[in-house]
Scaffold this motif. Structure first.
Motif, PDB file in Angstrom:
ATOM      1  N   ARG A 197       0.829  -1.214   0.000  1.00  0.00           N
ATOM      2  CA  ARG A 197       0.000   0.000   0.000  1.00  0.00           C
ATOM      3  C   ARG A 197       0.859   1.259   0.000  1.00  0.00           C
ATOM      4  O   ARG A 197       0.511   2.253  -0.638  1.00  0.00           O
ATOM      5  CB  ARG A 197      -0.905   0.000   1.233  1.00  0.00           C
ATOM      6  CG  ARG A 197      -2.024  -1.026   1.152  1.00  0.00           C
ATOM      7  CD  ARG A 197      -2.686  -1.171   2.499  1.00  0.00           C
ATOM      8  NE  ARG A 197      -3.932  -1.935   2.429  1.00  0.00           N
ATOM      9  CZ  ARG A 197      -4.617  -2.289   3.513  1.00  0.00           C
ATOM     10  NH1 ARG A 197      -4.187  -1.948   4.719  1.00  0.00           N
ATOM     11  NH2 ARG A 197      -5.736  -2.969   3.399  1.00  0.00           N
ATOM     12  N   GLU A 198       1.970   1.229   0.738  1.00  0.00           N
ATOM     13  CA  GLU A 198       2.850   2.402   0.748  1.00  0.00           C
ATOM     14  C   GLU A 198       3.357   2.711  -0.650  1.00  0.00           C
ATOM     15  O   GLU A 198       3.341   3.853  -1.096  1.00  0.00           O
ATOM     16  CB  GLU A 198       4.054   2.169   1.681  1.00  0.00           C
ATOM     17  CG  GLU A 198       3.787   2.391   3.155  1.00  0.00           C
ATOM     18  CD  GLU A 198       3.297   3.785   3.465  1.00  0.00           C
ATOM     19  OE1 GLU A 198       2.095   3.925   3.750  1.00  0.00           O
ATOM     20  OE2 GLU A 198       4.091   4.751   3.428  1.00  0.00           O
TER      21      GLU A 198
ATOM     22  N   TYR B 191       9.455   4.028   5.191  1.00  0.00           N
ATOM     23  CA  TYR B 191      10.272   3.833   4.001  1.00  0.00           C
ATOM     24  C   TYR B 191      10.446   5.149   3.256  1.00  0.00           C
ATOM     25  O   TYR B 191       9.511   5.913   3.101  1.00  0.00           O
ATOM     26  CB  TYR B 191       9.621   2.790   3.094  1.00  0.00           C
ATOM     27  CG  TYR B 191       9.337   1.496   3.829  1.00  0.00           C
ATOM     28  CD1 TYR B 191      10.382   0.669   4.223  1.00  0.00           C
ATOM     29  CD2 TYR B 191       8.036   1.128   4.172  1.00  0.00           C
ATOM     30  CE1 TYR B 191      10.139  -0.502   4.924  1.00  0.00           C
ATOM     31  CE2 TYR B 191       7.786  -0.039   4.872  1.00  0.00           C
ATOM     32  CZ  TYR B 191       8.836  -0.851   5.250  1.00  0.00           C
ATOM     33  OH  TYR B 191       8.599  -2.001   5.942  1.00  0.00           O
ATOM     34  N   ASN B 192      11.673   5.380   2.801  1.00  0.00           N
ATOM     35  CA  ASN B 192      11.985   6.603   2.073  1.00  0.00           C
ATOM     36  C   ASN B 192      11.761   6.368   0.585  1.00  0.00           C
ATOM     37  O   ASN B 192      12.497   5.636  -0.062  1.00  0.00           O
ATOM     38  CB  ASN B 192      13.445   6.975   2.361  1.00  0.00           C
ATOM     39  CG  ASN B 192      13.883   8.226   1.622  1.00  0.00           C
ATOM     40  OD1 ASN B 192      13.164   8.736   0.756  1.00  0.00           O
ATOM     41  ND2 ASN B 192      15.065   8.713   1.957  1.00  0.00           N
TER      42      ASN B 192
ATOM     43  N   ALA C  34       2.152   1.758  -3.598  1.00  0.00           N
ATOM     44  CA  ALA C  34       1.093   2.169  -4.520  1.00  0.00           C
ATOM     45  C   ALA C  34       0.702   3.624  -4.284  1.00  0.00           C
ATOM     46  O   ALA C  34       0.289   4.322  -5.201  1.00  0.00           O
ATOM     47  CB  ALA C  34      -0.123   1.263  -4.351  1.00  0.00           C
ATOM     48  N   SER C  35       0.865   4.096  -3.034  1.00  0.00           N
ATOM     49  CA  SER C  35       0.444   5.460  -2.717  1.00  0.00           C
ATOM     50  C   SER C  35       1.547   6.490  -2.933  1.00  0.00           C
ATOM     51  O   SER C  35       1.258   7.656  -3.118  1.00  0.00           O
ATOM     52  CB  SER C  35      -0.019   5.538  -1.259  1.00  0.00           C
ATOM     53  OG  SER C  35      -1.010   4.582  -1.015  1.00  0.00           O
ATOM     54  N   GLU C  36       2.798   6.070  -2.880  1.00  0.00           N
ATOM     55  CA  GLU C  36       3.879   7.062  -2.910  1.00  0.00           C
ATOM     56  C   GLU C  36       4.609   7.159  -4.246  1.00  0.00           C
ATOM     57  O   GLU C  36       5.376   8.091  -4.451  1.00  0.00           O
ATOM     58  CB  GLU C  36       4.891   6.769  -1.793  1.00  0.00           C
ATOM     59  CG  GLU C  36       4.324   7.099  -0.412  1.00  0.00           C
ATOM     60  CD  GLU C  36       5.404   7.491   0.570  1.00  0.00           C
ATOM     61  OE1 GLU C  36       6.212   6.617   0.908  1.00  0.00           O
ATOM     62  OE2 GLU C  36       5.457   8.664   0.978  1.00  0.00           O
TER      63      GLU C  36
ATOM     64  N   ARG D 114      11.688   8.769  -1.739  1.00  0.00           N
ATOM     65  CA  ARG D 114      12.094   9.925  -2.544  1.00  0.00           C
ATOM     66  C   ARG D 114      13.190   9.538  -3.533  1.00  0.00           C
ATOM     67  O   ARG D 114      14.227   8.981  -3.148  1.00  0.00           O
ATOM     68  CB  ARG D 114      12.638  11.011  -1.613  1.00  0.00           C
ATOM     69  CG  ARG D 114      11.649  11.458  -0.562  1.00  0.00           C
ATOM     70  CD  ARG D 114      10.801  12.603  -1.000  1.00  0.00           C
ATOM     71  NE  ARG D 114      11.623  13.714  -1.434  1.00  0.00           N
ATOM     72  CZ  ARG D 114      11.140  14.849  -1.924  1.00  0.00           C
ATOM     73  NH1 ARG D 114       9.847  15.010  -2.038  1.00  0.00           N
ATOM     74  NH2 ARG D 114      11.942  15.815  -2.289  1.00  0.00           N
TER      75      ARG D 114
END
Lengths: 322, 574
Positions: free
Chosen positions: A37-38, A187-188, A40-42, A190
């Protein structure tokens, strides 16, 4: 202060209002879903590398769970070397249809047309062209900024140090000495343009966890994992054990080798010329689990690519391999 | 791996047993000399968690005597490490016993790897700190213990290694025990987080007290390292803490469904529960807990689920859903302990991105209160923090976030800092104080420092909330209640056979759960005439002879202690 000898796990079921415990599989599942989910969202354009094996099958099920009742919000990508078992490809298309996911297939057509295979070249160069190069080309072509892979840390020593979010530079390379610290479940995500992240939601699963989960969840897997009479080239090895080479590609056979019918199965799925089978009677998942418990060799012992050189997996990963 | 399946056990029975296993994560830290890799290699080897081909690939290599396996080679994964003989990064190892699955975060011990140690400790329930018996307490061990305490790893096991080198003498072990206990007390005073500590004398090379009890040290009567790891409570505390749920994603497959996907960070949630959305402060009731496998009656930390609410609220990724009865703080100014992880030092007034739960907010460090010298625990004035430096800072956020203090919640109290320019992860942060701002919502009102929190109660009372069930002769039940009371426990006695509870099944659970959430010890008693005392808490239970009241009362203290309910053995009255 040592624990008192009298303290023991409950002999009767815990009372109705004792806090519940989550089993290790539920804990691993919860962690993996959080990661899916993280990502898919970021990220702008994530993709799931789907290799058709048991780990991919688990990862796909976790993706269904993560977004239910919504569909999986990213495509699946299969890097086809041209040497995958025919059964795998049928299974792949069927699974994508069943879960309603978009399936992308990428092949390094130029290298395949040039007759690249692990006998003509060595396994290292063959993997380099058909897997690593093809993968990097596909990621670039579609402009994917995050790619899920089903690798687990228990598979191989260099993988034990892989992050869950594994940063890759603009050439797709991994720098093991300069990995981002990864704390808690933060989790990074960027990255600069051109850079990407490989994400391993199954990092903390073991081979046993994967099979147990497949069993508990009734997850479909390719038939090649189950023991059956199959035609094999039987080649004596220096260890005293025979290697069983699937009869899928004609160039695998050495002079004089004739296929024999052997009750066998594959423990891990790769390209047919580089994946040895094992003699086995395990034709159900509990039987596979029972067999796993009696194994004395690790699951990648039959995979030629991990052993062609000291630290070979690490070298491949540095160059961009999954 | 053969030993996992006892010959008498069928696969069906094995699978049933596996389903009951939980998971314990622990970190280790150590340097090239103190035998940490050897210890882990030994744990893996002795629990049959390595395969023959992996053992064969290292046989005859390494630096041990001929014929002896250099277990360190099983774990040192990267080429640079094998070449230099050092462990550079965090590596994760997996093994399992018939009782439990384990994940080891294996980290190096040198000062330049403090950041790796913090990484390993961040997800650990326990830490195994190594001390070389031939050298005594060195800075590495202090550093690891400090990081474990700072990152709130509750249980510390001190493995005093290389006992074989000093002739297995008890005196050396006891001296180290004494010495290191005083170090741990100083550390706890600095970080504000006491740790539960146990000492084990071991030899990783020979295998003494790693998996099996050693005959070489009969003076040591405690369990082996593995037996200790098997008996530690795992992270149960998060399930009894107030409900926290950071929204990761809004799921809207069609106009009929709108759900909030996330992982329960702490506590439990059920349909009908009142929740508040922070920072907006609006409230709703949970209508459904949706999963692929069907709706749930209850979800507990750390399950990943999707919540559907009973009304339409504007909620997006980064919002925190909390129990309306125990809200989090909404703040724009925080104070935090930082572990600096980047080669570029911390700069005040440089723009960083603060990632907290599922949101990222621009942030500036406005002041460095002090830097901690781990060797002396002195607080030094500093105008910057360099790589591996630890200090306390003030941070201004550009937008308010909903949070808890780290000592109360390891999930909603933690953050990382990302350099907005290089994208590197530059620091790990643990919130130590927060200045609440009034939220926009109409129901929500926070005074300057918010409501009294579970953590504050725990610190004052010396224990967290729990439910203890005891049955036995009434005189013995009285003695137990008195004994806990005199140890300072804040308990409430409830007669399970009270008519009200018999008339309303389910009420007892509601009452005790709410007491537990308020930090009280709910003492549920059931008097009977039998000769046995039965005591049960959080899945552990003991049965004792009621005719030996002194022993029975002390065993109840011990039970609560081993379930991790007290903050120290002293507070447990032991």
């Amino acid at each position: 202060m040592p624990v008192a000898e009298s303290v023991s796990p409950p002999s009767t079921p815990a009372s109705a209002f004792a806090p519940q415990r989550l089993s290790h599989l539920r804990l691993l599942e919860a962690e993996s879903i959080h990661i899916l989910r993280e990502v898919a969202s970021e990220f702008e354009r994530p993709v799931m590398l789907y290799s058709i094996g048991k780990d991919s099958s688990v990862m796909l099920r976790l993706a269904q769970k993560a977004f239910y009742p919504a569909p999986i919000p990213f495509p699946l990508l299969h890097v086809d070397t041209g040497f995958k078992f025919a059964e795998m490809l049928t299974f792949r298309d069927e699974m994508a249809r069943l879960v309603g996911a978009e399936l992308l297939v990428w092949r390094n057509e130029a290298a395949i047309a040039a007759g690249t295979n692990p006998i003509v070249l060595d396994t290292k160069r063959c993997c380099g062209l058909l897997k690593t190069q093809a993968l990097l080309d596909a990621l670039r072509h579609y402009n994917f900024d995050a790619a899920f892979g089903g690798a687990r840390r228990d598979e191989e020593k260099s993988r034990a140090k892989e992050r869950i979010y594994s940063f890759r530079d603009s050439a797709g390379q991994w720098d093991p000495k300069n990995q981002r610290p990864e704390l808690w479940n933060l989790y990074n995500a960027r990255i600069h343009p051109g850079e990407s992240i490989r994400v391993f939601p199954l990092s903390n699963w073991t081979e046993m966890d994967v099979w147990q989960y497949i069993h508990e969840e009734n997850i479909p897997v390719v038939d090649l994992y189950f023991a059956k009479e199959r035609p094999m080239y039987v080649r004596p090895m220096s260890t005293g054990q025979d290697a069983l080479l699937p009869v899928e590609q004609a160039f695998v056979a050495r002079k004089g080798e004739q296929p024999q019918m052997i009750k066998s199965r594959l423990r891990s799925l790769g390209c047919s010329p580089c994946t040895g089978a094992i003699r086995s009677d395990a034709d159900t998942i509990p039987a596979i689990i029972a067999e796993l418990l009696s194994f004395r060799s690790s699951e990648r012992a039959n995979r030629a690519i991990d052993h062609d050189q000291e630290g070979s997996m690490e070298l491949k990963k540095r160059e961009g391999y999954f | 791996m053969a030993a996992l399946l006892a010959p008498s056990l069928s696969v069906g029975e094995f699978l049933a047993e596996e389903r009951e296993k939980d998971l314990l994560r622990f970190s280790t830290a150590g340097s090239v000399d103190d035998g940490k890799s050897t210890l882990i290699g030994r744990l893996l080897y002795d629990t049959q968690s390595v395969y023959e081909d992996q053992v064969r690939s290292i046989e005859g290599k390494g630096t041990t005597a001929p014929g002896q396996i250099d277990f360190a080679l099983l774990t040192d994964g990267l080429r640079a490490e094998r070449e230099q003989g050092i462990t550079i990064d965090v590596a994760y190892r997996y093994f399992s016993t018939p009782r439990r699955k384990f994940i080891i975060a294996d980290t190096p011990g040198h000062e330049q790897y403090t950041r790796n140690m913090a990484t390993g400790a961040s997800t650990a329930d326990a830490a195994v700190v190594l001390i070389d018996a031939s050298k005594g307490v060195l800075i590495q061990s202090r550093r690891h213990a400090y990081i474990a305490s700072l990152l709130r790893v509750r249980h510390v096991i001190v493995a005093v290694n290389k006992m074989d080198l000093i002739g297995y003498g008890e005196a050396v072990f006891r001296a180290i025990e004494l010495d290191f206990t005083s170090v741990l007390n100083q550390i706890a005073a600095d970080t504000g987080t006491p740790v539960e500590v146990r000492f084990v004398p071991v030899s990783a090379l020979v295998g003494d007290n790693i998996v099996h009890r050693s005959n070489a040290m009969r003076w040591y009567t405690g369990p082996s390292l593995l037996a200790l790891l098997e008996s530690l409570p795992s992270a149960l505390e998060t399930r009894t803490a107030p409900f926290r749920f950071p929204v990761q994603r809004v799921l809207r497959p069609d106009h009929t469904f709108r759900g909030f996907a996330g992982q329960v960070a702490s506590g439990t949630v059920r349909p009908g529960d009142k929740i508040t959305v922070l920072p907006s402060g609006r409230s709703a009731e949970v209508a459904r807990i949706v999963t692929f496998d069907g709706d749930l009656d209850e979800a507990l930390a750390p399950q990943s689920v999707t919540l559907v609410l009973d009304r339409e609220l504007d909620i997006s990724r980064g919002d925190l859903l909390v129990s309306s009865r125990a809200q989090a703080v909404v703040a724009k100014r925080i104070q935090a302990a930082l572990v600096w992880m980047d080669s570029r030092p911390l700069q005040r007034n440089r723009r960083y991105l603060l990632k907290h739960t599922s949101q990222t907010v621009p942030a500036f460090v406005s002041a460095i209160k002090h830097r901690t010298n781990i060797g002396t625990l002195a607080h030094e004035a500093a105008d910057m923090l360099e790589m591996n430096g630890i200090g306390v800072v003030s941070i201004d956020l550009l937008r308010p976030i909903a949070l808890d203090l780290y000592r109360e919640n390891r999930s909603t109290g933690a953050f990382i800092l990302i350099d907005a320019e290089t994208n590197s992860t530059v620091a790990a942060g643990m919130i130590t104080a927060a200045k609440a701002v009034a939220a926009a919502g109409d129901h929500f009102h926070a005074d300057a420092w918010g409501p009294v929190t579970a953590g504050e109660r725990e610190a004052r009372w010396g224990h967290r909330g729990a439910i203890l069930e005891v049955s036995g002769p009434v005189e013995l039940l009285d003695s137990i209640e008195r004994s806990l009371f005199s140890a300072g426990v804040v308990s409430v006695r409830i007669e399970a056979d009270d008519e009200t509870f018999l008339l309303h099944p389910g009420l007892l659970e509601i009452v005790t759960r709410s007491q537990l959430q308020s930090g009280l010890l709910a003492l549920v008693v059931k008097a009977n005439e039998g000769g046995a005392l039965l005591a049960r808490t959080e899945g552990q239970e003991i049965t004792l002879d009621a005719n030996d009241p002194i022993r029975a009362v002390s065993a109840v203290h011990q039970l609560l202690h081993s379930a991790g309910i007290f903050i120290s053995s002293e507070r447990a009255g032991l």
